[in-house]
Every structure is written in structure tokens, then in C-alpha cells.
Design a protein around this motif. Structure first.
Motif, PDB file in Angstrom:
ATOM      1  N   UNK A 187      -2.910  54.273 114.792  1.00 16.10           N
ATOM      2  CA  UNK A 187      -2.772  55.127 113.594  1.00 16.10           C
ATOM      3  C   UNK A 187      -1.776  56.261 113.854  1.00 16.10           C
ATOM      4  N   UNK A 188      -1.905  56.902 115.027  1.00 18.17           N
ATOM      5  CA  UNK A 188      -0.962  57.986 115.338  1.00 18.17           C
ATOM      6  C   UNK A 188       0.425  57.422 115.654  1.00 18.17           C
ATOM      7  N   UNK A 189       0.521  56.667 116.748  1.00 12.56           N
ATOM      8  CA  UNK A 189       1.855  56.307 117.247  1.00 12.56           C
ATOM      9  C   UNK A 189       2.608  55.380 116.280  1.00 12.56           C
ATOM     10  N   UNK A 190       1.905  54.388 115.722  1.00 11.71           N
ATOM     11  CA  UNK A 190       2.588  53.438 114.837  1.00 11.71           C
ATOM     12  C   UNK A 190       2.652  53.911 113.387  1.00 11.71           C
ATOM     13  N   UNK A 191       1.599  54.571 112.930  1.00 11.88           N
ATOM     14  CA  UNK A 191       1.532  54.997 111.533  1.00 11.88           C
ATOM     15  C   UNK A 191       2.165  56.369 111.319  1.00 11.88           C
ATOM     16  N   UNK A 192       1.486  57.412 111.798  1.00 14.60           N
ATOM     17  CA  UNK A 192       2.034  58.768 111.619  1.00 14.60           C
ATOM     18  C   UNK A 192       3.391  58.901 112.309  1.00 14.60           C
ATOM     19  N   UNK A 193       3.573  58.183 113.414  1.00 18.88           N
ATOM     20  CA  UNK A 193       4.865  58.232 114.108  1.00 18.88           C
ATOM     21  C   UNK A 193       6.015  57.905 113.162  1.00 18.88           C
ATOM     22  N   UNK A 194       5.815  56.896 112.324  1.00 16.70           N
ATOM     23  CA  UNK A 194       6.869  56.510 111.358  1.00 16.70           C
ATOM     24  C   UNK A 194       7.071  57.587 110.291  1.00 16.70           C
ATOM     25  N   UNK A 195       5.983  58.288 109.932  1.00 19.71           N
ATOM     26  CA  UNK A 195       6.105  59.338 108.912  1.00 19.71           C
ATOM     27  C   UNK A 195       6.747  60.598 109.489  1.00 19.71           C
ATOM     28  N   UNK A 196       6.434  60.872 110.758  1.00 18.73           N
ATOM     29  CA  UNK A 196       6.926  62.106 111.384  1.00 18.73           C
ATOM     30  C   UNK A 196       8.396  61.958 111.771  1.00 18.73           C
ATOM     31  N   UNK A 197       8.729  60.822 112.414  1.00 23.05           N
ATOM     32  CA  UNK A 197      10.111  60.638 112.864  1.00 23.05           C
ATOM     33  C   UNK A 197      10.589  59.218 112.554  1.00 23.05           C
ATOM     34  N   UNK A 198      10.916  58.969 111.273  1.00 24.72           N
ATOM     35  CA  UNK A 198      11.319  57.601 110.885  1.00 24.72           C
ATOM     36  C   UNK A 198      12.549  57.113 111.648  1.00 24.72           C
ATOM     37  N   UNK A 199      13.402  58.052 112.068  1.00 27.96           N
ATOM     38  CA  UNK A 199      14.635  57.652 112.770  1.00 27.96           C
ATOM     39  C   UNK A 199      14.338  56.921 114.085  1.00 27.96           C
ATOM     40  N   UNK A 200      13.128  57.109 114.606  1.00 30.89           N
ATOM     41  CA  UNK A 200      12.766  56.433 115.851  1.00 30.89           C
ATOM     42  C   UNK A 200      12.382  54.979 115.653  1.00 30.89           C
ATOM     43  N   UNK A 201      12.290  54.552 114.390  1.00 32.56           N
ATOM     44  CA  UNK A 201      11.770  53.208 114.102  1.00 32.56           C
ATOM     45  C   UNK A 201      12.749  52.309 113.362  1.00 32.56           C
ATOM     46  N   UNK A 202      13.933  52.841 113.017  1.00 34.61           N
ATOM     47  CA  UNK A 202      14.879  52.003 112.265  1.00 34.61           C
ATOM     48  C   UNK A 202      16.288  52.291 112.704  1.00 34.61           C
ATOM     49  N   UNK A 203      17.176  51.328 112.592  1.00 31.27           N
ATOM     50  CA  UNK A 203      18.533  51.518 113.097  1.00 31.27           C
ATOM     51  C   UNK A 203      19.373  52.508 112.294  1.00 31.27           C
ATOM     52  N   UNK A 204      19.079  52.702 110.994  1.00 34.84           N
ATOM     53  CA  UNK A 204      19.945  53.612 110.224  1.00 34.84           C
ATOM     54  C   UNK A 204      19.130  54.439 109.239  1.00 34.84           C
ATOM     55  N   UNK A 205      19.761  55.512 108.775  1.00 33.96           N
ATOM     56  CA  UNK A 205      19.087  56.416 107.832  1.00 33.96           C
ATOM     57  C   UNK A 205      18.680  55.672 106.562  1.00 33.96           C
ATOM     58  N   UNK A 231       8.988  54.751 106.447  1.00 34.98           N
ATOM     59  CA  UNK A 231       7.894  55.661 106.064  1.00 34.98           C
ATOM     60  C   UNK A 231       6.817  54.910 105.279  1.00 34.98           C
ATOM     61  N   UNK A 232       7.254  54.006 104.389  1.00 37.82           N
ATOM     62  CA  UNK A 232       6.280  53.244 103.593  1.00 37.82           C
ATOM     63  C   UNK A 232       5.401  52.401 104.515  1.00 37.82           C
ATOM     64  N   UNK A 233       6.008  51.808 105.521  1.00 39.41           N
ATOM     65  CA  UNK A 233       5.228  51.004 106.485  1.00 39.41           C
ATOM     66  C   UNK A 233       4.265  51.911 107.272  1.00 39.41           C
ATOM     67  N   UNK A 234       4.743  53.108 107.625  1.00 46.02           N
ATOM     68  CA  UNK A 234       3.890  54.064 108.334  1.00 46.02           C
ATOM     69  C   UNK A 234       2.669  54.419 107.496  1.00 46.02           C
ATOM     70  N   UNK A 235       2.909  54.677 106.219  1.00 48.23           N
ATOM     71  CA  UNK A 235       1.803  55.042 105.324  1.00 48.23           C
ATOM     72  C   UNK A 235       0.784  53.901 105.218  1.00 48.23           C
ATOM     73  N   UNK A 236       1.320  52.670 105.157  1.00 49.95           N
ATOM     74  CA  UNK A 236       0.442  51.484 105.091  1.00 49.95           C
ATOM     75  C   UNK A 236      -0.465  51.417 106.325  1.00 49.95           C
TER      76      UNK A 236
END
Ligand SMILES: N[C@@H](CCC(=O)N[C@@H](CS)C(=O)NCC(=O)O)C(=O)O
Length: 204
Positions: free
Chosen positions: A103-121, A128-133
Motif C-alpha cells: 500500500x505504501x511503496x506501490x500505492x502511495x509511492x505512485x501518488x507521492x512521486x509518480x516520476x519514479x514509476x514511469x518513463x516520462x511526465x 497516479x491512477x494506478x497508485x490510487x487503485x
């Protein structure tokens, strides 16, 4: 003992455990916004550049939320942070790992720092949508775990302080908690240990 923390970060869970234990300890604030976690003064203590970090009285350093929580619980048995029953202990670890690693690392992590999970802005909204899910699914499962109980394994344990920190974050991200999680958050906020922690971190 010294806790390195950042106000409102996941370290609030460990800070709460220290308050539950009630022994004297020091705290040192790490300014994550200013990047203090990457500066040598901090990486000399924790090269992973994360909080929480616990500096123990023998000078050794312990990192990773579940490990710190487990060590605090086992070395302070009077505080009842881990049940005696082995099956319940396994449940405490199961819940804590799910909160931290998923929940933290995979979910909130995507909401807090989306740039760490995708190649481009351009990917940020999808990330973020995946993080929320992931977060919403996580709370739905925790809600089932809390059904009919005041605390996650039926008695207070360090799993509750892990669940607490993500429940606390839900407010910041506009995530509506399901009813058992919402009640658990209120129960946690009523604990004197949590109130002292919030006061000390300037979050009350
Ligand atoms: N796996 C670590 C995760 C800790 C973590 O992600 N901490 C965040 C604060 S909630 C952090 O220090 N972030 C700073 C950064 O990533 O630069 C644990 O269980 O302690």
C-alpha cells in the motif's frame, strides 16, 4: 536511542511505538523536502536515504519499518506490541508487510512521486491512477481485516501503527476510508501515544 524522522512521514508509526514503550529517546528531524536524506550527514547514518532510522544505544543502526517495529516490540515485551500467540504474530507481520511493501511503496509511492514509476511526465496521470487503485484496494482488504475488531489482530500491536500511518495519509490524498478503517483511525487518534507523537511532530 534516537529516531530519525520526518514530520508526517511513515516514521509516525515508529514514533508512536516509542511513545507506547515510554522509555526516553531522542529524535532528529530529517528535512526530506530539502533533500537532507541525500546529504552525507544523513547517508553516513542510513545510506538508503530513508526514514525511519533507529540509532540504538549500542551505536548500531536499524532500518526498514517492519524490522524496527519487530525489534522494538521484542525488546520491550511489557509494552504488548506483539501478541504471544505465534499465529497472531504471523498475522501482525503479514499486515505490516502488506501496508509497507504494497500500500505504501506501490500505492502511495505512485501518488507521492509518480516520476519514479514511469518513463516520462506524460505517464504521470496514469501512474497516479494506478497508485490510487492499489491504495483503495489495500484499504478495502484492511477494512475486512478490521471487521468486528478494535485492532487488526484483535489486540493492539505494531500492525496498527503501520495501518495508522497510511490511514493518516489518506486525508492528505483525499482518499475516503471505508468504515472500519475510518473507525480504526479515530481509535488510533484517541491513543495518548499518538497524541503525544502528533504534538511532537507539530501535526496536532
Ligand atoms: N522500506 C522503507 C521505506 C521508508 C520510506 O519510504 N520512507 C520515506 C518517507 S515515508 C522516505 O524516507 N522518503 C525519502 C525519499 O524517498 O527520498 C521502510 O520500510 O522503512
Amino acid at each position: 536511542m534516537k529516531l530519525y524522522y520526518a514530520p508526517g512521514a511513515c516514521s509516525i508509526g515508529i514514533h508512536t511505538l516509542l511513545e507506547e514503550i515510554g522509555k526516553p529517546y531522542e529524535t532528529e528531524r530529517v528535512d526530506l523536502r530539502q533533500g537532507a536524506q541525500h546529504q552525507s550527514a544523513y547517508t553516513a547514518v542510513n545510506p538508503k536515504s530513508k526514514v525511519p532510522t533507529l540509532l540504538r544505544d549500542d551505536g548500531s543502526v536499524l532500518t526498514e519499518y517492519p524490522a524496527i517495529a519487530y525489534w522494538l516490540a521484542r525488546t520491550n515485551p511489557y509494552a504488548n506490541l506483539l501478541p504471544d500467540d505465534i499465529d497472531l504474530q504471523a498475522r501482525v507481520l503479514e499486515l505490516t508487510d502488506y501496508v509497507v511493501a504494497t500500500i505504501h511503496m506501490q500505492g502511495f509511492g505512485r501518488l507521492i512521486r509518480p516520476s519514479g514509476f514511469g518513463p516520462s511526465a506524460a505517464d504521470e496521470d496514469a501512474v497516479k491512477a494506478r497508485g490510487r487503485e492499489i491504495v483503495e484496494r489495500g484499504f478495502a482488504l484492511l477494512d475486512q481485516a478490521l471487521a468486528g475488531k478494535d485492532y487488526a489482530v484483535g489486540q493492539f500491536s505494531f500492525a496498527d501503527t503501520a495501518i495508522f500511518y497510511i490511514e493518516f495519509w489518506s486525508q492528505r490524498f483525499g482518499i475516503t476510508l471505508p468504515p472500519n478503517c475510518a473507525a480504526h483511525l479515530q481509535r488510533m487518534l484517541a491513543r495518548p501515544s499518538v497524541q503525544r507523537m502528533l504534538q511532537q511532530e507539530g501535526l496536532a
